[in-house]
Design an enzyme around this catalytic site. Structure first.
Site, PDB file in Angstrom:
ATOM      1  N   HIS A 124      57.615  52.290-104.958  1.00  0.00           N
ATOM      2  CA  HIS A 124      57.071  52.785-104.504  1.00  0.00           C
ATOM      3  C   HIS A 124      56.310  53.929-104.388  1.00  0.00           C
ATOM      4  O   HIS A 124      55.410  53.978-105.680  1.00  0.00           O
ATOM      5  CB  HIS A 124      57.997  53.439-103.362  1.00  0.00           C
ATOM      6  CG  HIS A 124      58.743  54.816-104.267  1.00  0.00           C
ATOM      7  ND1 HIS A 124      59.204  54.892-105.265  1.00  0.00           N
ATOM      8  CD2 HIS A 124      57.829  55.976-104.133  1.00  0.00           C
ATOM      9  CE1 HIS A 124      59.497  56.092-105.778  1.00  0.00           C
ATOM     10  NE2 HIS A 124      58.293  57.208-105.544  1.00  0.00           N
ATOM     11  N   HIS A 165      49.801  57.274-105.419  1.00  0.00           N
ATOM     12  CA  HIS A 165      50.378  56.351-106.739  1.00  0.00           C
ATOM     13  C   HIS A 165      51.242  55.742-106.830  1.00  0.00           C
ATOM     14  O   HIS A 165      51.812  55.943-106.128  1.00  0.00           O
ATOM     15  CB  HIS A 165      49.838  57.179-107.758  1.00  0.00           C
ATOM     16  CG  HIS A 165      51.321  58.203-108.213  1.00  0.00           C
ATOM     17  ND1 HIS A 165      50.774  59.615-107.163  1.00  0.00           N
ATOM     18  CD2 HIS A 165      52.120  58.125-108.224  1.00  0.00           C
ATOM     19  CE1 HIS A 165      52.220  60.190-107.622  1.00  0.00           C
ATOM     20  NE2 HIS A 165      52.704  59.811-108.127  1.00  0.00           N
TER      21      HIS A 165
END
Ligand code: ATP
Ligand code: MG
Length: 174
Positions: free
Chosen positions: A42, A123
């Site tokens: 995720h 990120h």
């Protein structure tokens, strides 16, 4: 964490096809250490930490109040951070993502949550405690079409992320 608290964060799930590409890249690069399983991949939007369960409704309302269009994201570079953490990032940061993260941080801050509004860096973590660095960056794209409020639990040393609620983003037309 007490029984009345839950560990929460808002994030963007990595869809199955992209998750398979991320895992395949990790294998090609022979990454070792603590690899993040496909179902946990995720991009965090806002980390809330330990929150009293009584505030859950308020967070659901904040999620409901946020709106974003769908957008494309391409993870085409990596960075190696402290403790062997390896992550994938986009060279071109989608404007809609920056906007959503900013709006979310502002709404959460207004409601008294402590969110770092200054340095959001989208990120996707792929490994922790990696003893080696990757060599070649991948190019992995998907259409981001939802965001999720997750509950993070520790199950015998493994992180489990439960989707409490997901909100669709507005489609950009045909
Ligand atoms: P563990 O901490 O047990 O290794 P985890 O990092 O997978 O597990 P959490 O610590 O609950 O699980 O974190 C959930 C998500 O929020 C992860 O993407 C994590 O990188 C991010 N996160 C955790 N702490 C912070 C923080 N202080 N600031 C920003 N993001 C955070
Ligand atoms: Mg953590």
């Amino acid at each position: 964490m007490s029984a009345e608290h839950v560990r929460l964060f808002f994030g963007l799930p990595c869809p199955d096809r992209a998750a398979r590409e991320v895992i395949a890249w990790g294998l090609r690069e022979q990454l070792k250490g603590r690899l993040i399983p496909a179902e946990n991949l995720h991009i965090t939007l806002a980390f809330l930490g330990e929150i009293p369960q009584a505030r859950l409704n308020e967070l659901l309302q904040i999620g409901e109040s946020l709106h974003s269009s769908c957008f494309e994201i391409t993870l085409d570079r990596f960075e190696c951070w402290a403790h062997g953490l390896i992550c994938l990032l986009p060279t071109h940061k989608p404007v809609a993502l920056e906007y959503l993260a900013k709006e979310m941080a502002e709404r959460l801050t207004q409601s008294g949550y402590k969110i770092d509004t200054r340095r959001y860096k989208a990120h996707l973590t792929i490994a922790r405690k990696s003893p080696s660095r990757p060599k070649q960056a991948p190019s992995i794209s998907w259409t981001v079409d939802r965001f999720v409020l997750y509950m993070s639990k520790n199950d015998g040393g493994r992180s489990l992320y439960l989707k409490l609620k997901e909100w669709p983003m507005t489609s950009n037309g045909p």
